[in-house]
Design a protein around this motif. Sequence first.
Motif, PDB file in Angstrom:
ATOM      1  N   GLY A   1       6.211   6.248   7.768  1.00  0.00           N
ATOM      2  CA  GLY A   1       4.918   6.593   7.204  1.00  0.00           C
ATOM      3  C   GLY A   1       3.827   5.583   7.443  1.00  0.00           C
ATOM      4  O   GLY A   1       2.646   5.922   7.438  1.00  0.00           O
ATOM      5  N   GLY A   2       4.197   4.309   7.631  1.00  0.00           N
ATOM      6  CA  GLY A   2       3.204   3.276   7.883  1.00  0.00           C
ATOM      7  C   GLY A   2       2.750   2.522   6.648  1.00  0.00           C
ATOM      8  O   GLY A   2       2.229   1.401   6.747  1.00  0.00           O
ATOM      9  N   HIS A   3       2.934   3.118   5.479  1.00  0.00           N
ATOM     10  CA  HIS A   3       2.441   2.476   4.263  1.00  0.00           C
ATOM     11  C   HIS A   3       3.153   1.156   3.988  1.00  0.00           C
ATOM     12  O   HIS A   3       2.536   0.155   3.624  1.00  0.00           O
ATOM     13  CB  HIS A   3       2.603   3.419   3.067  1.00  0.00           C
ATOM     14  N   GLY A   4       4.480   1.143   4.160  1.00  0.00           N
ATOM     15  CA  GLY A   4       5.244  -0.075   3.910  1.00  0.00           C
ATOM     16  C   GLY A   4       4.861  -1.211   4.841  1.00  0.00           C
ATOM     17  O   GLY A   4       4.832  -2.379   4.446  1.00  0.00           O
ATOM     18  N   THR A   5       4.568  -0.876   6.095  1.00  0.00           N
ATOM     19  CA  THR A   5       4.111  -1.904   7.040  1.00  0.00           C
ATOM     20  C   THR A   5       2.789  -2.496   6.569  1.00  0.00           C
ATOM     21  O   THR A   5       2.589  -3.712   6.593  1.00  0.00           O
ATOM     22  CB  THR A   5       3.946  -1.294   8.450  1.00  0.00           C
ATOM     23  N   HIS A   6       1.896  -1.629   6.106  1.00  0.00           N
ATOM     24  CA  HIS A   6       0.598  -2.078   5.605  1.00  0.00           C
ATOM     25  C   HIS A   6       0.762  -3.002   4.402  1.00  0.00           C
ATOM     26  O   HIS A   6       0.173  -4.095   4.345  1.00  0.00           O
ATOM     27  CB  HIS A   6      -0.241  -0.859   5.223  1.00  0.00           C
ATOM     28  N   THR A   7       1.590  -2.594   3.411  1.00  0.00           N
ATOM     29  CA  THR A   7       1.736  -3.414   2.212  1.00  0.00           C
ATOM     30  C   THR A   7       2.485  -4.710   2.506  1.00  0.00           C
ATOM     31  O   THR A   7       2.164  -5.764   1.945  1.00  0.00           O
ATOM     32  CB  THR A   7       2.459  -2.640   1.104  1.00  0.00           C
ATOM     33  N   SER A   8       3.479  -4.644   3.400  1.00  0.00           N
ATOM     34  CA  SER A   8       4.216  -5.860   3.760  1.00  0.00           C
ATOM     35  C   SER A   8       3.303  -6.876   4.429  1.00  0.00           C
ATOM     36  O   SER A   8       3.393  -8.087   4.187  1.00  0.00           O
ATOM     37  CB  SER A   8       5.379  -5.519   4.696  1.00  0.00           C
ATOM     38  N   CYS A   9       2.416  -6.381   5.276  1.00  0.00           N
ATOM     39  CA  CYS A   9       1.462  -7.276   5.935  1.00  0.00           C
ATOM     40  C   CYS A   9       0.466  -7.822   4.907  1.00  0.00           C
ATOM     41  O   CYS A   9       0.069  -8.985   4.982  1.00  0.00           O
ATOM     42  CB  CYS A   9       0.730  -6.546   7.053  1.00  0.00           C
ATOM     43  N   THR A  10       0.085  -7.008   3.937  1.00  0.00           N
ATOM     44  CA  THR A  10      -0.804  -7.484   2.885  1.00  0.00           C
ATOM     45  C   THR A  10      -0.150  -8.614   2.108  1.00  0.00           C
ATOM     46  O   THR A  10      -0.800  -9.591   1.726  1.00  0.00           O
ATOM     47  CB  THR A  10      -1.162  -6.336   1.922  1.00  0.00           C
ATOM     48  N   ILE A  11       1.152  -8.505   1.872  1.00  0.00           N
ATOM     49  CA  ILE A  11       1.865  -9.528   1.113  1.00  0.00           C
ATOM     50  C   ILE A  11       1.994 -10.823   1.910  1.00  0.00           C
ATOM     51  O   ILE A  11       1.595 -11.898   1.437  1.00  0.00           O
ATOM     52  CB  ILE A  11       3.277  -9.034   0.732  1.00  0.00           C
ATOM     53  N   ALA A  12       2.543 -10.723   3.135  1.00  0.00           N
ATOM     54  CA  ALA A  12       2.939 -11.952   3.818  1.00  0.00           C
ATOM     55  C   ALA A  12       2.868 -11.874   5.334  1.00  0.00           C
ATOM     56  O   ALA A  12       3.502 -12.677   6.030  1.00  0.00           O
ATOM     57  CB  ALA A  12       4.364 -12.338   3.395  1.00  0.00           C
ATOM     58  N   GLY A  13       2.114 -10.947   5.889  1.00  0.00           N
ATOM     59  CA  GLY A  13       2.009 -10.867   7.343  1.00  0.00           C
ATOM     60  C   GLY A  13       1.460 -12.150   7.950  1.00  0.00           C
ATOM     61  O   GLY A  13       0.574 -12.795   7.380  1.00  0.00           O
ATOM     62  N   ASP A  14       2.001 -12.525   9.119  1.00  0.00           N
ATOM     63  CA  ASP A  14       1.555 -13.754   9.797  1.00  0.00           C
ATOM     64  C   ASP A  14       1.704 -13.561  11.299  1.00  0.00           C
ATOM     65  O   ASP A  14       2.817 -13.531  11.828  1.00  0.00           O
ATOM     66  CB  ASP A  14       2.391 -14.948   9.321  1.00  0.00           C
ATOM     67  N   ASN A  15       0.601 -13.436  11.998  1.00  0.00           N
ATOM     68  CA  ASN A  15       0.614 -13.213  13.441  1.00  0.00           C
ATOM     69  C   ASN A  15       1.316 -14.375  14.145  1.00  0.00           C
ATOM     70  O   ASN A  15       0.928 -15.541  13.988  1.00  0.00           O
ATOM     71  CB  ASN A  15      -0.827 -13.102  13.943  1.00  0.00           C
TER      72      ASN A  15
END
Length: 381
Positions: A289-303
């Motif tokens: 769905g993409g939502h979990g990727t969005h929220t996970s990146c909001t929490i701790a995403g780091d390029n």
Amino acid sequence: MRIFRLTSLLGLVVIFPLVSSAFTQPILELQAGTFYPERALQNQLDESFQFLQGVIPDNPYTIVSETHPPTIQEQTALEAAGYAIYGYLPDYSYVVRREPGKKETSAQLSFIASEIPFAPAFKVQPKLLDMPKSGWFDLVVLLFDGDAMKEVVEFLQSHEALVASTVYHGRLAYLTVTVQTDDFHGWLREAAFYPEIQWIEEKLDYTLCNDNTQWVVQSGLHNFKTTPYYDHGIIGIGTTVASIDTGCDADMCYFFDPTQGMPNDTLNPAQRKIVAYIDEHGTDDWDGGGHGTHTSCTIAGDNFAHPLKHDPGDGIALGAKLIIQDYGVGYDLSIPADMYQAFTDVYAKGARIHSDSWGSPGSGGVYDALSIGVDAFVWDH
């Protein structure tokens, strides 16, 4: 401190007294209304609850009330008198069960103003009374004590209920059931008169939601777009955050570790970002769905192009690590019935923060079974 373990027992509006004020008479603030225990209950019930009038035969559960904020000393005295405390009700009341063989009564305790039976009308969520008379109903049924789980399951199965799941962690005990009946009010009455059933509520559907940003959580609207945590080097290093959502595209640049490869359900602290990925439903789609990727990146995403340095798409705690609990089926979310166990699983893997960007707009903000499970886990840990 058992008084606050299950911080409330359902049919209630959860408002804890913040000021040490006293009443001239005991008061109960419940979802079914405001009640005065010293007055006749039948004269206080709303018309819609009249079908729940009556006394539960051999009911072991009662409500004892005070007119002032309870003290630890009073709780200890109540237990010494043979009362097992099952929870708190506003205002200044306990749900209790009298232990067999104890002769002292609450009337002998000077701080107890009243003791009344736990009535059937206190057990039913008001919104259930507005549902159709017949059909299929998805419900949550809470118990006073998990030791009665087997007998409650047998009772419900003999009364048109299909038990979908059971949750049992000591006194935190409830079931999700589907009921097919042509007389829903009649079914509610029978269930409410069963002594070990504490509360019946609608089983809610949960939807996804998330709209946080880095600067809002750090400085708020009054200090526009400033990041004082980052300015002091606080970026989440040493912290593990778990999240229940639709999954996560772990090969995305904000999560992927080119050295360790893709994560799995085995804990791997060497992973730069996702130290464990738990595919709860076995769909193997990572994030349909993409939502979990969005929220996970909001929490701790780091390029990974600039590790531990702020990039425009990075998350709030860019130095933290993640444990993903993938409860997604496509874009839909099928959350666990047992949140306590879901938290336990990731706590054992090192998570001490849990993020959940979903909820139920239909809940009205009431304190329900899922809320109790969350509170019980936090208290126990």
